[in-house]
Scaffold this motif. Sequence first.
Motif, PDB file in Angstrom:
ATOM      1  N   GLU A  36      19.927 180.093  38.994  1.00 13.51           N
ATOM      2  CA  GLU A  36      20.006 181.390  39.664  1.00 13.51           C
ATOM      3  C   GLU A  36      18.832 182.314  39.334  1.00 13.51           C
ATOM      4  N   ASN A  37      18.329 182.259  38.098  1.00 16.22           N
ATOM      5  CA  ASN A  37      17.377 183.280  37.646  1.00 16.22           C
ATOM      6  C   ASN A  37      15.959 182.790  37.391  1.00 16.22           C
ATOM      7  N   PHE A  38      15.757 181.484  37.296  1.00 17.37           N
ATOM      8  CA  PHE A  38      14.413 180.986  37.010  1.00 17.37           C
ATOM      9  C   PHE A  38      13.585 181.002  38.300  1.00 17.37           C
ATOM     10  N   GLU A  39      12.563 181.853  38.315  1.00 20.15           N
ATOM     11  CA  GLU A  39      11.716 181.999  39.500  1.00 20.15           C
ATOM     12  C   GLU A  39      10.383 181.296  39.280  1.00 20.15           C
ATOM     13  N   PRO A  40      10.145 180.186  39.966  1.00 13.17           N
ATOM     14  CA  PRO A  40       8.917 179.425  39.738  1.00 13.17           C
ATOM     15  C   PRO A  40       7.644 180.203  40.029  1.00 13.17           C
ATOM     16  N   THR A  41       7.675 181.096  41.023  1.00 17.43           N
ATOM     17  CA  THR A  41       6.449 181.845  41.321  1.00 17.43           C
ATOM     18  C   THR A  41       6.080 182.775  40.170  1.00 17.43           C
ATOM     19  N   SER A  42       7.087 183.331  39.494  1.00 19.62           N
ATOM     20  CA  SER A  42       6.812 184.164  38.318  1.00 19.62           C
ATOM     21  C   SER A  42       6.327 183.304  37.153  1.00 19.62           C
ATOM     22  N   TYR A  43       6.941 182.158  36.960  1.00 19.98           N
ATOM     23  CA  TYR A  43       6.529 181.246  35.888  1.00 19.98           C
ATOM     24  C   TYR A  43       5.082 180.789  36.065  1.00 19.98           C
ATOM     25  N   LEU A  44       4.677 180.555  37.302  1.00 19.69           N
ATOM     26  CA  LEU A  44       3.321 180.066  37.575  1.00 19.69           C
ATOM     27  C   LEU A  44       2.242 181.081  37.218  1.00 19.69           C
ATOM     28  N   GLU A  45       2.620 182.341  37.012  1.00 22.93           N
ATOM     29  CA  GLU A  45       1.625 183.329  36.589  1.00 22.93           C
ATOM     30  C   GLU A  45       1.001 182.963  35.248  1.00 22.93           C
ATOM     31  N   TYR A  46       1.718 182.200  34.424  1.00 20.32           N
ATOM     32  CA  TYR A  46       1.143 181.718  33.163  1.00 20.32           C
ATOM     33  C   TYR A  46      -0.066 180.814  33.401  1.00 20.32           C
ATOM     34  N   TYR A  47      -0.115 180.179  34.566  1.00 17.70           N
ATOM     35  CA  TYR A  47      -1.103 179.131  34.814  1.00 17.70           C
ATOM     36  C   TYR A  47      -2.292 179.583  35.653  1.00 17.70           C
ATOM     37  N   ARG A  48      -2.488 180.882  35.754  1.00 21.75           N
ATOM     38  CA  ARG A  48      -3.702 181.391  36.402  1.00 21.75           C
ATOM     39  C   ARG A  48      -4.827 181.361  35.373  1.00 21.75           C
ATOM     40  N   MET A  49      -5.598 180.315  35.432  1.00 17.48           N
ATOM     41  CA  MET A  49      -6.565 180.030  34.367  1.00 17.48           C
ATOM     42  C   MET A  49      -7.554 181.169  34.196  1.00 17.48           C
ATOM     43  N   ASN A  50      -7.823 181.473  32.935  1.00 16.99           N
ATOM     44  CA  ASN A  50      -8.726 182.557  32.526  1.00 16.99           C
ATOM     45  C   ASN A  50      -8.170 183.946  32.827  1.00 16.99           C
ATOM     46  N   GLN A  51      -6.883 184.023  33.126  1.00  9.81           N
ATOM     47  CA  GLN A  51      -6.239 185.312  33.376  1.00  9.81           C
ATOM     48  C   GLN A  51      -5.054 185.578  32.456  1.00  9.81           C
ATOM     49  N   ASP A  52      -4.567 184.538  31.772  1.00  9.20           N
ATOM     50  CA  ASP A  52      -3.399 184.686  30.911  1.00  9.20           C
ATOM     51  C   ASP A  52      -3.671 183.985  29.588  1.00  9.20           C
ATOM     52  N   PRO A  53      -3.777 184.719  28.468  1.00 10.81           N
ATOM     53  CA  PRO A  53      -4.125 184.103  27.184  1.00 10.81           C
ATOM     54  C   PRO A  53      -3.158 183.014  26.728  1.00 10.81           C
ATOM     55  N   ILE A  54      -1.849 183.224  26.921  1.00 12.91           N
ATOM     56  CA  ILE A  54      -0.886 182.200  26.519  1.00 12.91           C
ATOM     57  C   ILE A  54      -1.037 180.959  27.400  1.00 12.91           C
ATOM     58  N   GLY A  55      -1.127 181.175  28.695  1.00 17.75           N
ATOM     59  CA  GLY A  55      -1.316 180.050  29.602  1.00 17.75           C
ATOM     60  C   GLY A  55      -2.579 179.272  29.296  1.00 17.75           C
ATOM     61  N   ASP A  56      -3.662 179.977  29.014  1.00 13.58           N
ATOM     62  CA  ASP A  56      -4.916 179.306  28.689  1.00 13.58           C
ATOM     63  C   ASP A  56      -4.788 178.485  27.409  1.00 13.58           C
ATOM     64  N   GLU A  57      -4.117 179.051  26.407  1.00 13.53           N
ATOM     65  CA  GLU A  57      -3.950 178.317  25.148  1.00 13.53           C
ATOM     66  C   GLU A  57      -3.182 177.017  25.377  1.00 13.53           C
ATOM     67  N   VAL A  58      -2.099 177.103  26.134  1.00 12.41           N
ATOM     68  CA  VAL A  58      -1.288 175.921  26.415  1.00 12.41           C
ATOM     69  C   VAL A  58      -2.069 174.910  27.251  1.00 12.41           C
ATOM     70  N   LEU A  59      -2.694 175.385  28.316  1.00 13.48           N
ATOM     71  CA  LEU A  59      -3.428 174.479  29.197  1.00 13.48           C
ATOM     72  C   LEU A  59      -4.579 173.791  28.479  1.00 13.48           C
ATOM     73  N   HIS A  60      -5.380 174.526  27.741  1.00 12.23           N
ATOM     74  CA  HIS A  60      -6.532 173.911  27.074  1.00 12.23           C
ATOM     75  C   HIS A  60      -6.088 172.824  26.095  1.00 12.23           C
ATOM     76  N   PHE A  61      -5.027 173.107  25.344  1.00  9.46           N
ATOM     77  CA  PHE A  61      -4.523 172.126  24.386  1.00  9.46           C
ATOM     78  C   PHE A  61      -3.976 170.887  25.095  1.00  9.46           C
ATOM     79  N   LEU A  62      -3.097 171.090  26.073  1.00  8.67           N
ATOM     80  CA  LEU A  62      -2.456 169.960  26.735  1.00  8.67           C
ATOM     81  C   LEU A  62      -3.435 169.148  27.574  1.00  8.67           C
TER      82      LEU A  62
END
Length: 285
Positions: A36-62
Amino acid sequence: MKILRAKDTSGSTSAVSACFSLRLDWERKEPDVYQENFEPTSYLEYYRMNQDPIGDEVLHFLLKHYNATFKSGGLEGKLLIDIGSGPTIYQFLSACESFQEIVATDYTDKNLQELEKWLKKMPGAFDWSPVVKYVCELEGNRDKWAEKEERVRRAVTRVLKCDVLKEQPLEPAVLTPADGLISSLCLEAACPTPQACRDALRHLRTLLRPGGHLVLSGSFESTFFMVGDKRFPTLPLNEKFLREALQEAGFIIEKLEKVARATETHLDNRTDYTGLFFLVAQRGD
């Protein structure tokens, strides 16, 4: 986090409150907060490369470790199943070069719909091109990013429902035993208790052929993460527990890489993980 929502042994939906508690009451029947509450479009904001420090940390490592794992001479085979794909495709970008067929899976309908939107080039699909270009650069040819996207689309042949706490996580679908499984940022979100996580690993083992490999990655010691203004609980994992649980489930760890959370992201209160891990384990028979 990609969500494979847990259910109790009676088949009824387990309760997960907005505020995290490890001692969940498995008998209560509350609305499925992930559906009911998990919104994929909001979650994908983590994966805008070079725009989100947490997303970048996760992406670069993985992405670095996916590249090393699936490059020439690494893991390869015919069928690869991704457990808890969520609405993301970054986990396919290196694997599509060494596996002929990829099956994506997730629990929530919205995640599956968002993933299909990108695979089918539908209007409003998330723009993964910065991430794809980064992976192509790791592989030595940044200019082939468009070809890489098409290769992923050809490789992902099915998008299926999955629940890791079922004895048969992909039922009613029946697949031949896979050469490989991947799962990223999933188990800590899907499993409300340590025993549930042990059970999930045992269930995943049944999807692999003897000698097949599990490529598992995620976060250490995380108790929650935010998607937009919604808070979702996670099971805090640590290295000792992972090693023990994988061994109990019949896996032999071949490689385990880890990194502490970067200092510059510590003040970000959208999640509280202390580090990230990436491991490769073989089904022991």
